[in-house]
Design an enzyme around this catalytic site. Structure first.
Site, PDB file in Angstrom:
ATOM      1  N   ARG A  26       0.832  -1.199   0.000  1.00  0.00           N
ATOM      2  CA  ARG A  26       0.000   0.000   0.000  1.00  0.00           C
ATOM      3  C   ARG A  26       0.868   1.251   0.000  1.00  0.00           C
ATOM      4  NH1 ARG A  26      -3.663  -1.388   5.130  1.00  0.00           N
ATOM      5  NH2 ARG A  26      -1.680  -2.315   5.719  1.00  0.00           N
ATOM      6  N   LYS A  35       2.349   1.723   7.317  1.00  0.00           N
ATOM      7  CA  LYS A  35       2.763   0.918   8.474  1.00  0.00           C
ATOM      8  C   LYS A  35       3.725   1.702   9.357  1.00  0.00           C
ATOM      9  CE  LYS A  35       1.546  -2.972   8.810  1.00  0.00           C
ATOM     10  NZ  LYS A  35       0.248  -3.459   9.365  1.00  0.00           N
ATOM     11  N   TYR A  54      -0.184   4.103  10.754  1.00  0.00           N
ATOM     12  CA  TYR A  54      -0.520   3.092  11.769  1.00  0.00           C
ATOM     13  C   TYR A  54       0.720   2.866  12.616  1.00  0.00           C
ATOM     14  CZ  TYR A  54      -4.748   1.513   9.234  1.00  0.00           C
ATOM     15  OH  TYR A  54      -5.978   1.432   8.632  1.00  0.00           O
ATOM     16  N   HIS A  84       0.360   1.071  16.207  1.00  0.00           N
ATOM     17  CA  HIS A  84       0.126  -0.074  17.104  1.00  0.00           C
ATOM     18  C   HIS A  84       1.227  -0.169  18.150  1.00  0.00           C
ATOM     19  CE1 HIS A  84      -3.353  -1.439  14.857  1.00  0.00           C
ATOM     20  NE2 HIS A  84      -2.672  -1.252  13.745  1.00  0.00           N
ATOM     21  N   GLU A 132      -4.755   4.304  14.120  1.00  0.00           N
ATOM     22  CA  GLU A 132      -5.671   3.384  14.806  1.00  0.00           C
ATOM     23  C   GLU A 132      -6.341   3.980  16.036  1.00  0.00           C
ATOM     24  OE1 GLU A 132      -2.412   2.904  14.525  1.00  0.00           O
ATOM     25  OE2 GLU A 132      -1.543   2.553  16.493  1.00  0.00           O
ATOM     26  N   ASP A 138      -5.953 -11.161  14.075  1.00  0.00           N
ATOM     27  CA  ASP A 138      -5.021 -10.124  14.544  1.00  0.00           C
ATOM     28  C   ASP A 138      -5.239  -9.791  16.018  1.00  0.00           C
ATOM     29  OD1 ASP A 138      -7.464  -8.908  14.010  1.00  0.00           O
ATOM     30  OD2 ASP A 138      -6.560  -7.022  13.413  1.00  0.00           O
TER      31      ASP A 138
END
Ligand SMILES: NC(=O)c1ccc[n+]([C@@H]2O[C@H](COP(=O)([O-])OP(=O)(O)OC[C@H]3O[C@@H](n4cnc5c(N)ncnc54)[C@H](O)[C@@H]3O)[C@@H](O)[C@H]2O)c1
Length: 370
Positions: free
Chosen positions: A15, A75, A94, A96, A118, A270
């Site tokens: 992406r 990412k 993102y 995380h 997120e 996930d």
């Protein structure tokens, strides 16, 4: 503002965070966009398309990080990118953080401003930058399930929609949220008999109202699930308890109740998965079998359809990225509670409670930044 779009270097990530259409919007708002060469290639966007939209192509990732005030990514940065991040540089991607201690420490040390996709949250508590990926995964779950139901792929050998004179397949969807709704719509559209189970009666009421006639809703409990799996050909796992591991709704002993060749797609993998026998798989090796039941448990399903995923993601991220570019992160976050919730690590301080708790780090209230 100067915006930088690096090429994603995480394994199998195709992406890109800004499309040529996004570049056009940034330029209309008088910003400058630098895109690393071939950043869009995996999603089907060429350097020429970016240039035509007004972007400047840079040959290396180092140059993109060096010039940009705001880095827009997909990412989290990986280790080789850490040293490229400048003090005060805004990173919108993102992250995380709660699943990576080294990343958290690295971003604290770099003194970057980390705004995580997120945790951007609307006032109704929905997560607008996670929804598009759940939509993609939910729709994809049916097409993957249909594929593995074919006999040569290890499945029962049934066509989801049947044909005239032959019954369609039974599809059971666990969890009627974003993933479950999209999966149910796709399966129903193909003519399958669909049952959605959820623990929320309000959600079941809503689904009952909007779904076509070949979709039933059933309350989620062990008794009902044990009964429904006996006749299911395809089972989709899409449950979520926010912030917790997904519950094991199908335990190992229950596999014996199923027909051999039943396919289970655990989208919730996930978060640990909602079948006891689930373990994460990859696009290279997506399935395995337990007691004759095919398990598909790919943790990053949208990665297989980067064109769709990139457009779905950037449709959602671009309005926020524009606010950040137009006002700067501080004024944009002071104005918008949605964006403010996205702030996780700012200039060396952890400002998101979940991250400070995960790694036992001092917590600074986000409001103190303004
Ligand atoms: N594998 C992938 O590539 C991928 C991609 C996107 C999302 N996901 C994951 O898919 C999962 C679902 O995401 P979502 O956006 O649909 O979440 P969501 O919050 O929209 O929906 C979850 C639903 O599960 C229901 N639920 C909770 N406990 C239940 C139970 N015991 N029985 C039945 N239903 C129950 C909730 O009421 C809710 O309706 C998440 O874990 C998400 O991270 C995975």
């Amino acid at each position: 503002m100067i915006i930088g779009v690096p090429k994603e270097i995480k394994n199998n990530e195709n992406r890109v965070a800004v499309t040529p259409a996004g570049v056009t919007e940034f330029l209309k708002n008088r910003h400058t966009v630098y895109v690393q060469t071939e950043a869009g290639k995996g999603s089907g966007f060429s350097d020429e398309e970016y240039i035509a939209a007004g972007a400047v192509i840079l040959p290396s990732i180092e140059q993109v990080y060096a010039i940009a005030e705001m880095i827009v990514k997909v990412k989290e940065p990986i280790e080789s990118e850490y040293a490229l991040i400048k003090e005060g540089q805004l990173l919108f991607t993102y992250f995380h953080f709660a699943s990576s201690e080294p990343l958290t420490h690295a971003m604290i040390e770099r003194k970057a401003v980390c705004l995580a996709y997120e945790t951007v949250e609307k006032t109704d508590r929905s997560l607008p930058l996670l929804v598009p990926m759940s939509e993609v995964a939910g729709r994809m779950a049916i097409q993957e399930g249909a594929k593995y139901l074919e006999k040569p792929m290890g499945g029962f050998g049934i066509l989801l929609g049947g044909v005239a004179g032959v019954k369609p397949a039974n599809v059971l969807v666990l969890g009627g949220g974003i993933v479950g709704t999209q999966a149910a719509k796709m399966a129903a559209g193909l003519g399958a008999n669909v049952t959605i189970v959820d623990i929320s009666l309000a959600r079941l009421r809503y689904l009952e109202d909007i779904m076509p006639a070949n979709v039933d809703t059933v309350m989620s409990n062990e008794y009902n699930i044990r009964d429904l799996i006996k006749s299911a050909n395809l089972i989709i796992g899409g449950v979520l308890i926010p912030g917790a591991k997904a519950p094991s709704l199908i335990t190992r002993d229950m596999l014996k109740l199923m027909k051999p060749g039943t396919v289970m797609v655990d989208v919730a993998i996930d978060q640990g998965g909602c079948f006891e026998t689930s373990r994460a798989t990859t696009h290279e090796d997506p399935i395995y079998e337990v007691d004759g039941v095919v398990h598909y448990c790919v943790a990053n399903m949208p990665g297989a359809v980067p064109y769709t995923s990139t457009l779905a993601l950037t449709n959602a991220t671009l309005p926020y990225a524009l606010q950040l570019a137009n006002l700067g992160w501080k004024a944009a976050c002071a104005k918008s509670e949605e964006l403010r919730k996205g702030l996780n690590v700012v200039n060396g301080k952890v400002v998101f409670k979940g991250v400070s708790e995960a790694w036992n780090l001092p917590y600074t209230e986000v409001e103190k930044l303004f």
